[in-house]
Structure formats: C-alpha cells, structure tokens
Enzyme design. Structure first.
Site, PDB file in Angstrom:
ATOM      1  N   GLY A   1     -72.197  22.900  -3.383  1.00  0.00           N
ATOM      2  CA  GLY A   1     -72.371  24.016  -4.314  1.00  0.00           C
ATOM      3  C   GLY A   1     -71.672  23.761  -5.638  1.00  0.00           C
ATOM      4  N   ALA A   2     -70.584  22.982  -5.566  1.00  0.00           N
ATOM      5  CA  ALA A   2     -69.836  22.715  -6.801  1.00  0.00           C
ATOM      6  C   ALA A   2     -70.676  21.901  -7.790  1.00  0.00           C
ATOM      7  CB  ALA A   2     -68.542  21.993  -6.470  1.00  0.00           C
TER       8      ALA A   2
ATOM      9  N   GLY B   1     -44.366  47.563 -18.808  1.00  0.00           N
ATOM     10  CA  GLY B   1     -45.142  48.778 -18.566  1.00  0.00           C
ATOM     11  C   GLY B   1     -46.587  48.541 -18.955  1.00  0.00           C
ATOM     12  N   GLY B   2     -47.256  49.647 -19.290  1.00  0.00           N
ATOM     13  CA  GLY B   2     -48.670  49.552 -19.669  1.00  0.00           C
ATOM     14  C   GLY B   2     -48.889  48.741 -20.928  1.00  0.00           C
TER      15      GLY B   2
HETATM   16  C1  HXC Z   1     -36.820  54.117 -27.962  1.00  0.00           C
HETATM   17  C2  HXC Z   1     -35.719  52.151 -27.587  1.00  0.00           C
HETATM   18  C3  HXC Z   1     -36.634  51.810 -26.580  1.00  0.00           C
HETATM   19  C4  HXC Z   1     -37.697  52.709 -26.311  1.00  0.00           C
HETATM   20  C5  HXC Z   1     -35.217  50.224 -26.736  1.00  0.00           C
HETATM   21  N1  HXC Z   1     -34.867  51.144 -27.641  1.00  0.00           N
HETATM   22  N2  HXC Z   1     -36.304  50.609 -26.066  1.00  0.00           N
HETATM   23  N3  HXC Z   1     -35.821  53.293 -28.271  1.00  0.00           N
HETATM   24  N4  HXC Z   1     -37.752  53.853 -27.025  1.00  0.00           N
HETATM   25  N5  HXC Z   1     -38.609  52.441 -25.386  1.00  0.00           N
HETATM   26  C6  HXC Z   1     -33.735  51.069 -28.568  1.00  0.00           C
HETATM   27  C7  HXC Z   1     -32.400  51.126 -27.872  1.00  0.00           C
HETATM   28  O1  HXC Z   1     -32.011  52.457 -27.703  1.00  0.00           O
HETATM   29  C8  HXC Z   1     -31.516  50.399 -28.856  1.00  0.00           C
HETATM   30  O2  HXC Z   1     -31.202  51.252 -29.910  1.00  0.00           O
HETATM   31  C9  HXC Z   1     -32.441  49.349 -29.436  1.00  0.00           C
HETATM   32  O3  HXC Z   1     -33.770  49.798 -29.157  1.00  0.00           O
HETATM   33  C10 HXC Z   1     -32.262  48.010 -28.783  1.00  0.00           C
HETATM   34  O4  HXC Z   1     -32.263  48.164 -27.399  1.00  0.00           O
HETATM   35  P1  HXC Z   1     -31.115  47.535 -26.468  1.00  0.00           P
HETATM   36  O5  HXC Z   1     -31.227  48.200 -25.157  1.00  0.00           O
HETATM   37  O6  HXC Z   1     -29.791  47.585 -27.172  1.00  0.00           O
HETATM   38  O7  HXC Z   1     -31.604  46.023 -26.435  1.00  0.00           O
HETATM   39  P2  HXC Z   1     -31.594  45.010 -25.224  1.00  0.00           P
HETATM   40  O8  HXC Z   1     -30.276  45.038 -24.542  1.00  0.00           O
HETATM   41  O9  HXC Z   1     -32.083  43.735 -25.776  1.00  0.00           O
HETATM   42  O10 HXC Z   1     -32.643  45.585 -24.175  1.00  0.00           O
HETATM   43  C11 HXC Z   1     -34.002  45.666 -24.510  1.00  0.00           C
HETATM   44  C12 HXC Z   1     -34.781  46.470 -23.446  1.00  0.00           C
HETATM   45  C13 HXC Z   1     -34.101  47.837 -23.246  1.00  0.00           C
HETATM   46  C14 HXC Z   1     -34.751  45.687 -22.141  1.00  0.00           C
HETATM   47  C15 HXC Z   1     -36.192  46.590 -23.946  1.00  0.00           C
HETATM   48  O11 HXC Z   1     -33.880  48.437 -24.530  1.00  0.00           O
HETATM   49  C16 HXC Z   1     -34.916  48.751 -22.417  1.00  0.00           C
HETATM   50  O12 HXC Z   1     -34.904  48.666 -21.201  1.00  0.00           O
HETATM   51  N6  HXC Z   1     -35.596  49.711 -23.062  1.00  0.00           N
HETATM   52  C17 HXC Z   1     -36.340  50.715 -22.392  1.00  0.00           C
HETATM   53  C18 HXC Z   1     -37.600  50.125 -21.871  1.00  0.00           C
HETATM   54  C19 HXC Z   1     -38.492  51.168 -21.309  1.00  0.00           C
HETATM   55  O13 HXC Z   1     -38.205  51.730 -20.230  1.00  0.00           O
HETATM   56  N7  HXC Z   1     -39.534  51.537 -22.050  1.00  0.00           N
HETATM   57  C20 HXC Z   1     -40.479  52.486 -21.678  1.00  0.00           C
HETATM   58  C21 HXC Z   1     -41.372  51.759 -20.712  1.00  0.00           C
HETATM   59  S1  HXC Z   1     -42.712  52.744 -20.231  1.00  0.00           S
HETATM   60  P3  HXC Z   1     -29.848  51.099 -30.756  1.00  0.00           P
HETATM   61  O14 HXC Z   1     -29.818  52.309 -31.626  1.00  0.00           O
HETATM   62  O15 HXC Z   1     -28.742  51.024 -29.780  1.00  0.00           O
HETATM   63  O16 HXC Z   1     -30.014  49.834 -31.528  1.00  0.00           O
HETATM   64  C22 HXC Z   1     -43.869  52.229 -21.264  1.00  0.00           C
HETATM   65  C23 HXC Z   1     -45.132  52.821 -20.960  1.00  0.00           C
HETATM   66  C24 HXC Z   1     -46.188  52.248 -21.806  1.00  0.00           C
HETATM   67  O17 HXC Z   1     -43.682  51.480 -22.137  1.00  0.00           O
HETATM   68  C25 HXC Z   1     -47.464  52.719 -21.243  1.00  0.00           C
HETATM   69  C26 HXC Z   1     -48.604  52.305 -22.067  1.00  0.00           C
HETATM   70  C27 HXC Z   1     -49.875  52.747 -21.415  1.00  0.00           C
END
Ligand code: HXC
Length: 513
Positions: free
Chosen positions: A403-404, A169-170
């Site tokens: 040019g290079a 993401g961002g």
């Molecule tokens: C809250 C989160 C989280 C998140 C993971 N966890 N991402 N909690 N917010 N964004 C938590 C899970 O619930 C889990 O909790 C623990 O972290 C580990 O995650 P798992 O899924 O069990 O691990 P894994 O299988 O290794 O997968 C990792 C992952 C996946 C690929 C990162 O967790 C995932 O897809 N997370 C969501 C990613 C996402 O969509 N983020 C938002 C993106 S938008 P428990 O309690 O089970 O241990 C964004 C915008 C930013 O980031 C913009 C900035 C400008």
C-alpha cells in the site's frame, strides 16, 4: 521642539520603553531580546512601520487604570524581509508579562486583517503569560477572535509563529493553527495545562521544560516544526523559511536565475547499498539532486523515518517528502504519515511543487500502530497527496512495497512524472514474505526447506523486485540512472511549471483527521 511635537515624542519614547528599564533588564537577563529588538532584527533596516503604538487597555478593575502602558504589551505593524512585505506582531513580556487583553487582541487582529487583505505573510512572535487575568472573559474573547482569523487566513497567506517565551493554556491554539511553529530552546514552552495542574490531575511530576519545552515538542509531539538555540537563530530561521514561500496562495515563489548546464551527479550512483536490507541516508540523495546548500528541513527530529523540507531545484522552490531508510527502514507509521501529510498540504496550498523520494518497505505493523490509528493516519497522507494539484514528481530509489507504493505519490493517485532507479523494487511485498506464502506447499514438501525458500526468494526477487514490470505497465514513466536524476527532475519540473488543475466546486473535502 514645539510643545505639540514634544507631547508626541514623549509618548512614543514611553511606548518604546515598554514596561520600563527594569523589566527590559530582566528580559535580557533571561537571554531574551525585547519585542522591539526582535522586530528590528527580523525586518529589513528601517522598514518597520508601527500600528497602534499609543493603544492602551480599557480596564478599570483592580486599579488597572493606574497602570497604563502605551502599546498594551504587543508591538504590531508591517515591514519587509528581503524586500517582501510582511505583517508582524511581537508580544512584549515587559508589559503585564505580555498577557493578552481585549485591546492587545484588537491590535493583533488589525494586522491579521491587513495581512489577509493585502495577501502578505503574517508573523507572530509569542512571549506571553496568557490571558490578562484582570480582564477575564474579554481576554478569552480576544483569543477566540485571533483563532478565528487564523483559520480564515489558513491556506491564503503563510502564517508563521515563533514561541519565544511562555505560551500556555488556550493560547497555544493560535500557533497550532498557523503553518509553522518555531520554539527557542530553554526559554520557551507550550502546554495546555502547566506542571502544577498536571500534578493535581494526574499526579505526574514534570518540569515545564519536559512537559512543553522546545526539545519535547520537536521530538515527541511534533508541535514544533523548528527549534533554535536563541532568539537570533529563531529569527534567522523565519527569514530563511520565508525565502521558500510565496506571498499568498495566488502567487508562486520567487525564482532565482538558473541556467541548465551539465547536471550529471556521479555521487548519486554509489548511494544505494549492494544489499537491499542495508540502510543509507536519503539526505545524500536529496543533496545530490537539489541546488547546493538549499535544503531547509522541517520537523527534523520528529518521525525521522520520513524527511520533509523545502529546497531549490534550478532556482525554484520545491517541497520534498522522502522516506528515510536510516530510521525504521523508512517505514510509514502514524507520526511519519501525519508529518508528511501536513507538509504536503502546506505545499499544495501555496503552489510549491512536490518531489517525493521513495524507499519504503510498507506500513509499520503491530498493535501500537493499529490501536493508534495507522489506518486513519496513513489515509491522511494518501488523501493529502491525492488531492494535491501542484506539479508532483516521484523518484523510487529502492523499495516501494504494498500500500505504501500507492500512497507515496504513485501515478495512480495523480503524480505527473514517475521515475525509478534500476535498483527499484516495486511489488506487493518483499521476496521472503511473498515466497513463504505463494510457495508454502513446495517449501514444506522440500527436503531442505531453508534452501528451497532461498531459491524461491531469488526467483521471486528476480521476477518482481525490480522496476521493469511497473515500467511495462506505464506506472513508471522512465527508469533513469541515479546520476541523471537531477537533470531529469530539472526538466520535469520545468515542463510542469504552468500546470493548472481546476477543481470541482465543493465546500471542502473530508480529510480523515
Ligand atoms: C496579567 C500577568 C500575567 C497574566 C504574568 N503577568 N502573567 N499579568 N495577566 N496572565 C505579570 C506578572 O504579574 C508580572 O508583573 C509580570 O507579568 C511578569 O511575570 P512574572 O511572574 O514576574 O514572570 P516569570 O517569573 O517569568 O513568570 C512568567 C509566568 C507567570 C510563568 C508566565 O507570570 C505566570 O504563571 N503567569 C500566569 C499565567 C497564567 O495562569 N495565565 C492565564 C492562563 S489561562 P510585574 O508587575 O510583577 O512585573 C489562559 C487562558 C487562555 O491563558 C485561553 C485562550 C482561549
């Protein structure tokens, strides 16, 4: 232990356990170190001082007030690397997947502010599921605060990002703004949108690794400057990289004691092949010039027709930009121009002198290059070198065409010392192309046009494909024997050590981005 001490000790112990033993085991099972293990390995023994160890998030939505972890998923503080002060944050994947909450962001911002005010490098170890989903826009705001501080620190303190887990993401934009991004192979990835969104929007099927793994970013996009096989190698690379950099833009790099001896390097005399169209490895030239084992290459697998990296020359840190005749004959194209320009700007921002080694047949022709903006991208390198005020020295080993020639740190764009080897060919274009144009009528009228072209080619090459006309004009300061190059460069950079070039007042130039 008295009760007050016990309360504090218990809390700190809890904080050190992050998301708990089970999650630490999961982290290890993925062959990843925990955030604390990473910090401990990177910093000098016992030098780490943590800031904000007892910070917790403030969210009450989704029963989050029942899930409190001290530190809130990021370890922040300061310490030393080889005795030098650095500021660091390391995201802790064991706490909510290292996701970024408002308080997590505040902790990062606090060390960023300290790093900027104290003029010391900032190191970010990223391992995060992105925005803390339970916090919504507060998390997005936290990211933006970090991005803004990254930009404000740019060119003032070195900023290094290591990607040691997810970064999507961002969130990718903070590392992208920093000076160097490193990625750990097979356990890290970076993308703006993941494989699922890609499938929905473009119907492409791609794995996370192919879309945004270390190899992809090191070879295709250039987002990753360095890759490492595991966490330990990645952290070792940060230490090594830092050794070439100053603390901030007002300081110079540390000089290792050095005494001038017989600096003749005979091996340089036999590198250039007899035939000018034959390739050779410019790295051999680099190794023959610099202090032993001191080359630290950046972007090694990206746009391989140009080489960039740090080295030491007489104990001083220098930046090297070099055409690489082994790939695409060392031609300048879109990617190599961008790569060299970015590196040049980093060196100039941080007072690192530049050595430019030239063997370039020109810019790469073709629709692909033109339509992808070789004009604008080539101009980036021209601009970056032209604006650089650090000591700048050029050595033309062989070709410097068209040019290079101008772009590759010529005298005309402000280089301080320009050397050429006797094998240098400095001309508007190669002998064949030039002869076909200027002797067209003579060749066409000849009974044997092929033999005539060959004769004219030799004539042109003898007259122009050499460094002597440029030297007569003063565009080349000295024609030197290859084996004397190291000695000449040691003296040139030493002579230029105190170079100062005050700049006119302006907000900033308008580099063609
Ligand atoms: C809250 C989160 C989280 C998140 C993971 N966890 N991402 N909690 N917010 N964004 C938590 C899970 O619930 C889990 O909790 C623990 O972290 C580990 O995650 P798992 O899924 O069990 O691990 P894994 O299988 O290794 O997968 C990792 C992952 C996946 C690929 C990162 O967790 C995932 O897809 N997370 C969501 C990613 C996402 O969509 N983020 C938002 C993106 S938008 P428990 O309690 O089970 O241990 C964004 C915008 C930013 O980031 C913009 C900035 C400008």
């Amino acid at each position: 232990m008295d009760s007050q001490t016990k309360i504090l000790t218990d809390k700190i112990e809890k904080a050190h356990l992050g998301g708990g033993e089970h999650r630490i085991k999961q982290q290890h099972s993925k062959k990843k170190l925990t955030a604390r293990e990473r910090v401990d390995y990177l910093l000098d023994t016992a030098s780490f001082e943590e800031i904000g160890v007892l910070v917790t998030h403030r969210t009450t939505d989704f029963n989050m007030d029942k899930e409190i972890y001290f530190g809130d998923g990021v370890v922040t503080g300061y310490g030393t690397i080889n005795g030098r002060l650095v500021y660091i944050f390391a995201q802790d994947f064991t706490v909510f997947g290292g996701s970024l909450s408002e308080t997590h962001a505040e902790k990062i911002c606090k060390v960023m502010d300290l790093a900027l005010h104290m003029g010391a490098p900032l190191i970010g170890l990223n391992d995060s599921g992105g925005a803390r989903i339970q916090e919504g826009v507060r998390s997005l705001g936290g990211y933006a605060d970090i991005f803004h501080k990254n930009v404000q620190s740019s060119g003032i303190i070195p900023q290094i990002s290591a990607i040691m887990g997810p970064c999507a993401g961002g969130a990718v934009y903070s590392p992208a703004i920093t000076d160097f991004t490193m990625m750990v192979e097979h356990s890290s990835y970076m993308f703006v949108t993941g494989p699922n969104v890609v499938k929905t929007v473009t119907n492409e099927t791609v794995s996370s690794e192919d879309l945004g793994g270390a190899h992809t970013h090191a070879t295709k996009s250039g987002v990753a400057h360095l890759t490492a096989v595991n966490d330990v190698e990645c952290l070792d690379q940060i230490k090594a990289l830092l050794s070439y950099l100053p603390q901030n833009n007002t300081k110079t790099t540390t000089k290792i004691p050095f005494e001038l001896q017989d600096e003749t390097r005979e091996q340089l005399a036999t590198i250039i092949p007899e035939h000018s169209s034959k390739p050779y490895d410019m790295r051999r030239v680099i190794y023959g010039i610099i202090d032993d084992d001191s080359f630290f290459e950046i972007h090694k697998e990206y746009a391989e027709n140009v080489i960039v990296g740090f080295a030491r020359l007489g104990g001083r840190s220098i930046g090297i930009v070099a055409n690489q005749p082994l790939f695409l004959a060392g031609v300048l194209d879109v990617n190599s121009s961008k790569k060299a320009a970015r590196f040049t700007r980093f060196c100039d921002s941080f007072n690192i002198p530049l050595l430019v080694l030239v063997d370039v047949p020109g810019f790469l022709p073709g629709t692909d290059q033109e339509w992808n903006g070789i004009i604008t991208n080539g101009a980036k390198l021209l601009y970056a070198l032209s604006e650089a005020t650090v000591p700048r020295v050029t050595v033309i080993t062989r070709k410097a065409y068209g040019g290079a020639y101008d772009v590759m740190n010529s005298k005309h764009i402000g280089a301080d010392m320009n050397f050429a080897w006797p094998t240098a060919e400095i001309a508007v274009m190669g002998a064949k192309g030039a002869s076909e144009i200027i002797f067209k009528h003579e060749i066409n009228a000849s009974e044997d046009p092929i033999a005539k072209l060959a004769e004219k080619e030799t004539e042109y090459a003898e007259a122009f494909a050499n460094p002597y006309r440029a030297a007569q004009r003063g565009f080349i300061d000295e024609i030197i024997l290859p084996q004397d190059t190291r000695r000449k460069l040691l003296k040139a950079f030493s002579m230029l050590e105190e170079k100062t070039m005050p700049l006119p007042k302006r907000k900033h130039g308008n580099i063609p981005l």
